[in-house]
Design a protein around this motif. Structure first.
Motif, PDB file in Angstrom:
ATOM      1  N   VAL A  94       0.824  -1.224   0.000  1.00  0.00           N
ATOM      2  CA  VAL A  94       0.000   0.000   0.000  1.00  0.00           C
ATOM      3  C   VAL A  94       0.853   1.266   0.000  1.00  0.00           C
ATOM      4  N   ARG A  95       2.092   1.157   0.472  1.00  0.00           N
ATOM      5  CA  ARG A  95       2.965   2.341   0.456  1.00  0.00           C
ATOM      6  C   ARG A  95       3.825   2.399  -0.811  1.00  0.00           C
ATOM      7  N   ASN A  96       3.525   1.500  -1.742  1.00  0.00           N
ATOM      8  CA  ASN A  96       4.279   1.474  -3.008  1.00  0.00           C
ATOM      9  C   ASN A  96       5.775   1.347  -2.784  1.00  0.00           C
ATOM     10  N   GLU A  97       6.150   0.391  -1.932  1.00  0.00           N
ATOM     11  CA  GLU A  97       7.575   0.211  -1.655  1.00  0.00           C
ATOM     12  C   GLU A  97       8.149  -0.967  -2.434  1.00  0.00           C
ATOM     13  N   GLY A  98       7.550  -1.252  -3.577  1.00  0.00           N
ATOM     14  CA  GLY A  98       8.128  -2.256  -4.465  1.00  0.00           C
ATOM     15  C   GLY A  98       7.558  -3.657  -4.324  1.00  0.00           C
ATOM     16  N   SER A  99       6.666  -3.869  -3.346  1.00  0.00           N
ATOM     17  CA  SER A  99       6.043  -5.184  -3.196  1.00  0.00           C
ATOM     18  C   SER A  99       4.726  -5.238  -3.956  1.00  0.00           C
ATOM     19  N   HIS A 100       4.349  -6.443  -4.339  1.00  0.00           N
ATOM     20  CA  HIS A 100       3.073  -6.624  -5.031  1.00  0.00           C
ATOM     21  C   HIS A 100       2.387  -7.866  -4.491  1.00  0.00           C
ATOM     22  N   PHE A 101       1.063  -7.817  -4.380  1.00  0.00           N
ATOM     23  CA  PHE A 101       0.304  -9.005  -3.999  1.00  0.00           C
ATOM     24  C   PHE A 101       0.366 -10.004  -5.149  1.00  0.00           C
ATOM     25  N   ASN A 102       0.427 -11.307  -4.807  1.00  0.00           N
ATOM     26  CA  ASN A 102       0.270 -12.299  -5.873  1.00  0.00           C
ATOM     27  C   ASN A 102      -1.228 -12.451  -6.175  1.00  0.00           C
ATOM     28  N   GLU A 103      -1.544 -13.300  -7.107  1.00  0.00           N
ATOM     29  CA  GLU A 103      -2.921 -13.411  -7.586  1.00  0.00           C
ATOM     30  C   GLU A 103      -3.886 -13.797  -6.463  1.00  0.00           C
ATOM     31  N   MET A 104      -3.437 -14.767  -5.681  1.00  0.00           N
ATOM     32  CA  MET A 104      -4.238 -15.289  -4.569  1.00  0.00           C
ATOM     33  C   MET A 104      -4.492 -14.178  -3.534  1.00  0.00           C
ATOM     34  N   GLU A 105      -3.440 -13.480  -3.174  1.00  0.00           N
ATOM     35  CA  GLU A 105      -3.564 -12.394  -2.182  1.00  0.00           C
ATOM     36  C   GLU A 105      -4.473 -11.287  -2.703  1.00  0.00           C
ATOM     37  N   GLU A 106      -4.302 -10.995  -3.977  1.00  0.00           N
ATOM     38  CA  GLU A 106      -5.122  -9.955  -4.621  1.00  0.00           C
ATOM     39  C   GLU A 106      -6.597 -10.340  -4.552  1.00  0.00           C
ATOM     40  N   ALA A 107      -6.873 -11.605  -4.865  1.00  0.00           N
ATOM     41  CA  ALA A 107      -8.251 -12.099  -4.808  1.00  0.00           C
ATOM     42  C   ALA A 107      -8.764 -12.063  -3.373  1.00  0.00           C
ATOM     43  N   GLY A 108      -7.892 -12.439  -2.445  1.00  0.00           N
ATOM     44  CA  GLY A 108      -8.258 -12.412  -1.030  1.00  0.00           C
ATOM     45  C   GLY A 108      -8.605 -11.014  -0.576  1.00  0.00           C
ATOM     46  N   LYS A 109      -7.822 -10.050  -1.036  1.00  0.00           N
ATOM     47  CA  LYS A 109      -8.074  -8.653  -0.657  1.00  0.00           C
ATOM     48  C   LYS A 109      -9.462  -8.221  -1.132  1.00  0.00           C
ATOM     49  N   ALA A 110      -9.819  -8.655  -2.372  1.00  0.00           N
ATOM     50  CA  ALA A 110     -11.115  -8.267  -2.921  1.00  0.00           C
ATOM     51  C   ALA A 110     -12.262  -8.840  -2.073  1.00  0.00           C
ATOM     52  N   VAL A 111     -12.132 -10.120  -1.700  1.00  0.00           N
ATOM     53  CA  VAL A 111     -13.183 -10.738  -0.872  1.00  0.00           C
ATOM     54  C   VAL A 111     -13.208 -10.075   0.508  1.00  0.00           C
ATOM     55  N   PHE A 112     -12.027  -9.879   1.057  1.00  0.00           N
ATOM     56  CA  PHE A 112     -11.919  -9.277   2.389  1.00  0.00           C
ATOM     57  C   PHE A 112     -12.567  -7.895   2.405  1.00  0.00           C
ATOM     58  N   ASP A 113     -12.216  -7.085   1.404  1.00  0.00           N
ATOM     59  CA  ASP A 113     -12.747  -5.718   1.369  1.00  0.00           C
ATOM     60  C   ASP A 113     -14.273  -5.730   1.288  1.00  0.00           C
ATOM     61  N   GLN A 114     -14.786  -6.738   0.603  1.00  0.00           N
ATOM     62  CA  GLN A 114     -16.237  -6.813   0.438  1.00  0.00           C
ATOM     63  C   GLN A 114     -16.922  -7.380   1.683  1.00  0.00           C
ATOM     64  N   LYS A 115     -16.314  -8.395   2.307  1.00  0.00           N
ATOM     65  CA  LYS A 115     -17.042  -9.137   3.345  1.00  0.00           C
ATOM     66  C   LYS A 115     -16.507  -8.964   4.771  1.00  0.00           C
ATOM     67  N   CYS A 116     -15.325  -8.427   4.938  1.00  0.00           N
ATOM     68  CA  CYS A 116     -14.731  -8.366   6.281  1.00  0.00           C
ATOM     69  C   CYS A 116     -14.363  -6.949   6.711  1.00  0.00           C
ATOM     70  N   ALA A 117     -14.039  -6.096   5.704  1.00  0.00           N
ATOM     71  CA  ALA A 117     -13.450  -4.797   6.023  1.00  0.00           C
ATOM     72  C   ALA A 117     -14.441  -3.820   6.638  1.00  0.00           C
ATOM     73  N   GLY A 118     -15.724  -4.199   6.672  1.00  0.00           N
ATOM     74  CA  GLY A 118     -16.699  -3.344   7.346  1.00  0.00           C
ATOM     75  C   GLY A 118     -16.337  -3.163   8.815  1.00  0.00           C
ATOM     76  N   CYS A 119     -15.846  -4.241   9.421  1.00  0.00           N
ATOM     77  CA  CYS A 119     -15.438  -4.174  10.836  1.00  0.00           C
ATOM     78  C   CYS A 119     -13.909  -4.090  10.953  1.00  0.00           C
ATOM     79  N   HIS A 120     -13.229  -4.942  10.199  1.00  0.00           N
ATOM     80  CA  HIS A 120     -11.757  -4.943  10.243  1.00  0.00           C
ATOM     81  C   HIS A 120     -11.257  -3.910   9.231  1.00  0.00           C
ATOM     82  N   SER A 121     -11.503  -2.648   9.563  1.00  0.00           N
ATOM     83  CA  SER A 121     -11.314  -1.603   8.563  1.00  0.00           C
ATOM     84  C   SER A 121     -10.000  -0.858   8.743  1.00  0.00           C
ATOM     85  N   GLY A 122      -9.601  -0.188   7.675  1.00  0.00           N
ATOM     86  CA  GLY A 122      -8.451   0.715   7.727  1.00  0.00           C
ATOM     87  C   GLY A 122      -7.134  -0.009   7.899  1.00  0.00           C
ATOM     88  N   SER A 123      -6.093   0.757   8.101  1.00  0.00           N
ATOM     89  CA  SER A 123      -4.757   0.169   8.168  1.00  0.00           C
ATOM     90  C   SER A 123      -4.502  -0.549   9.499  1.00  0.00           C
TER      91      SER A 123
END
Lengths: 258, 356
Positions: B207-236
């Motif tokens: 998120v700080r653009n320090e040269g790391s990238h999520f792999n495909e699985m992590e990217e997909a996980g982030k999408a599900v998480f943001d949709q279904k979990c981040a309502g409570c587990h929000s922000g940094s």
């Protein structure tokens, strides 16, 4: 010529500006006259001094009760003089536990108060949550802890610990217990109380006035709100009744002599 | 003539100023040489919110931090002399009591809740599963004085410290008033805990653009998480710091009423703080009572284990009336992959915090 006056004025101004910095460093407290104030707390039931354990009292709602324990915290003492100026007693030294059972706890002595004629006192009942645990308030923890005035599970202070037994037409010598404090950040049960003196208190280095403050236990049950022990005899973290109790308590203190 | 006025002005101005500068320079110098009080560099991550802790009131110094660390790892703070803060808060596991369902205290006494992780505490509104403490400085009072934790009184702790020459010196070095009292003890512990900022995980570097990238699985996980979990587990911080009933079956052994203990409100019964998910992969077991061993168990609970109890949070009640947050098995894998990016090895292995 005008310019020369101007320069001289400037020089003086700067000299004063410079030297006044130093001056504040050298001013020491001894130049201000200070004195002490003694405050005696007397716990009463109506006009009579409270007797622990032995005496039965009649309260509102036809209930009778005995008191086994009465402790409360007084804090944040402020004195106001005849001109309306306030003397704020240092907050870190301004926490006192009044325990009916311990005679010396009922007299508190405040020192290094500016000599003045004071007309009223303001103090807190309990511990100001916005202050806790800052400004040295946590140095009151050991004393509160030893007197069981601290909820260990929340690190919060009990402002009032009031226990005894009560009887009604139906029941006899049932225990009751009021432990009142703030409920985290959720509910602030700290209260401020202001009392006017009967006559101005002349406080000076040579004169330590004594102030006598009464605390009428009866009013815990019966003042703005009427509480029946038969309705609820164990009040601790109770968002409905705890505020009623501290509101009642704001009416329980009075100046009895000064 | 005008010129001389100007010079005079400069002379006087600089006379004043120099004096001021000299004084402040000397003060700083005195502080550092006499007390070895070098202020520590507490770097606040750019992707974090403002701290809730008033750092200026208790700026961590080298001496204060070292004292806090010694206190944190010292069994003297307990009645038996062996249970330290670090006993239940083990660094390798983000300062949790690894594998312990509920924490253990003196003489093997069992608590009722799982020791929460310690990290990013200066960003928290309040502390413990029920939010019973609202200031970091007051927090240590709870475990020190709780019967089934360290079972000691603050008075006794202070006496033990005052009788220990090493502590006398450490307190003298850390605090200007050279006093061993409650405030200084608590502030020292806060100075230690304050420095525990975990913000160097893969997630942060992405998120700080320090040269790391999520792999495909992590990217997909982030999408599900943001949709279904981040309502409570929000922000940094991965928590909105609210209290919610997440539909756990009530364990009759504890019958823990949660937040209600603090507020006395029926509406808070069975609500617990939404925990941060940072370093979640290493902080098992999970939930306030440590009932789940794996993240999979946790996700299974949200998918199919939620039960209707008093004050069940509305996010667990679906439009069709069914309970929980439906998740496919693939989505669970993806979420777990994403949560693994929150593990911050630099924090878990940071020598500054380690006991030895």
């Amino acid at each position: 010529m005008k310019l020369r006056i101007y320069i001289t004025a400037l020089c003086i101004a700067f000299l004063i500006a410079c030297s006044s910095d130093n001056a504040t460093d050298v001013v020491d407290d001894s130049q201000i006259e200070v004195g002490d104030l003694k405050i005696n707390f007397t716990n009463t039931v109506g006009d009579e001094p409270l007797n622990l354990n032995t005496q039965t009292y009649v309260k509102n709602g036809g209930e009778t009760y005995k008191v086994n324990e009465l402790k409360y915290i007084i804090s944040n003492i402020v004195l106001t003089d005849t001109e309306g100026n306030q003397f704020v007693y240092p907050q870190a030294d301004s926490y006192f536990l009044i325990n009916e059972e311990v005679a010396q706890s009922k007299t508190i002595t405040l020192d290094s108060i500016d000599a003045n004629n004071y007309t009223s006192i303001t103090f807190g009942f309990g511990v100001d949550q916005t202050n806790y645990p800052l400004n040295g308030v946590d140095n009151f923890v050991p004393e509160a802890e030893e007197s069981e005035m601290l909820w260990s599970w929340s690190a919060g202070y009990k402002f009032l610990k009031f226990e005894g037994t009560y009887s009604t037409d139906e029941i006899t010598d049932q225990p009751f217990l009021y432990h009142i404090g703030s409920h985290g950040q959720n509910l602030d049960n700290y209260r401020e109380i202001s009392l006017n003196f009967m006559q101005p208190l002349a406080l000076s280095a040579s004169n330590t006035p004594e102030l006598n403050i009464g605390f009428d236990v009866q009013k815990i049950f019966n003042s703005d709100f009427q509480l029946l022990l038969s309705d609820k005899d164990d009040i601790q973290i109770d968002p409905v009744n705890a505020p009623k109790i501290v509101d009642n308590i704001t009416n329980a203190f009075e100046i009895i002599l000064n | 003539m005008k010129y001389s006025v100007f010079i005079l002005l400069i002379i006087f101005l600089s006379a004043c100023q120099n004096e001021g500068l000299d004084e402040s320079y000397q003060n700083l110098n005195d502080e550092n040489s006499d007390n070895e009080n070098i202020f520590l560099d507490l770097e606040l991550p750019s992707n974090f919110p403002e701290p809730t802790y008033e750092i200026e009131n208790n700026r961590p110094t080298q001496a204060g931090f070292e004292l806090g660390k010694k206190l944190f790892y010292d069994g003297k703070l307990s009645s038996t002399g062996v249970i330290s803060c670090g006993f239940c808060h083990i660094q390798d596991f983000a300062f949790t009591h690894h594998t312990h369902v509920v924490s253990h205290g003196v003489n093997g006494a069992l608590g009722t809740r799982n020791a929460p992780s310690l990290q990013n505490m200066i960003f928290m509104e309040d502390f413990n599963w029920d939010g019973s403490v609202s200031h970091l400085d007051a927090q240590p009072i709870v475990p020190i004085t709780t019967e089934f934790e360290m079972n000691e009184s603050i008075t006794n702790v202070l006496t033990k410290l005052q009788n220990d020459e090493e502590y006398v010196q450490l307190f003298n070095a850390a605090f200007e008033n050279d006093t061993i009292d409650t405030q200084n003890m608590l502030r020292a512990i806060s100075q230690f805990v304050m420095m525990m900022v975990s913000a160097d995980s893969k997630y942060d570097k992405v998120v700080r653009n320090e040269g790391s990238h999520f792999n495909e699985m992590e990217e997909a996980g982030k999408a599900v998480f943001d949709q279904k979990c981040a309502g409570c587990h929000s922000g940094s911080l991965f928590t909105d710091q609210s209290y919610r009933n997440n539909g756990l079956p009530i364990d009759p052994q504890y019958d823990d009423e949660g937040r209600m203990r603090v507020t006395g409100e029926e509406a808070d019964k069975y609500k617990f703080k939404v925990p941060s998910l940072r370093n979640i992969a290493v902080t098992f077991p999970y939930m306030h009572d440590g009932r789940y061993q794996t993240l999979r168990d946790v996700l299974d609970h949200y998918d199919s284990g939620v039960v209707q109890t008093q004050n069940l949070d509305s996010v667990f009640i679906q439009e069709n009336g069914q309970l929980g947050i439906p998740l496919t098995e693939i989505e669970k894998d993806e979420i777990i992959a994403y949560l693994n990016t929150l593990t911050d090895d630099n924090f878990l292995l940071d020598d500054r915090f380690s006991e030895f």
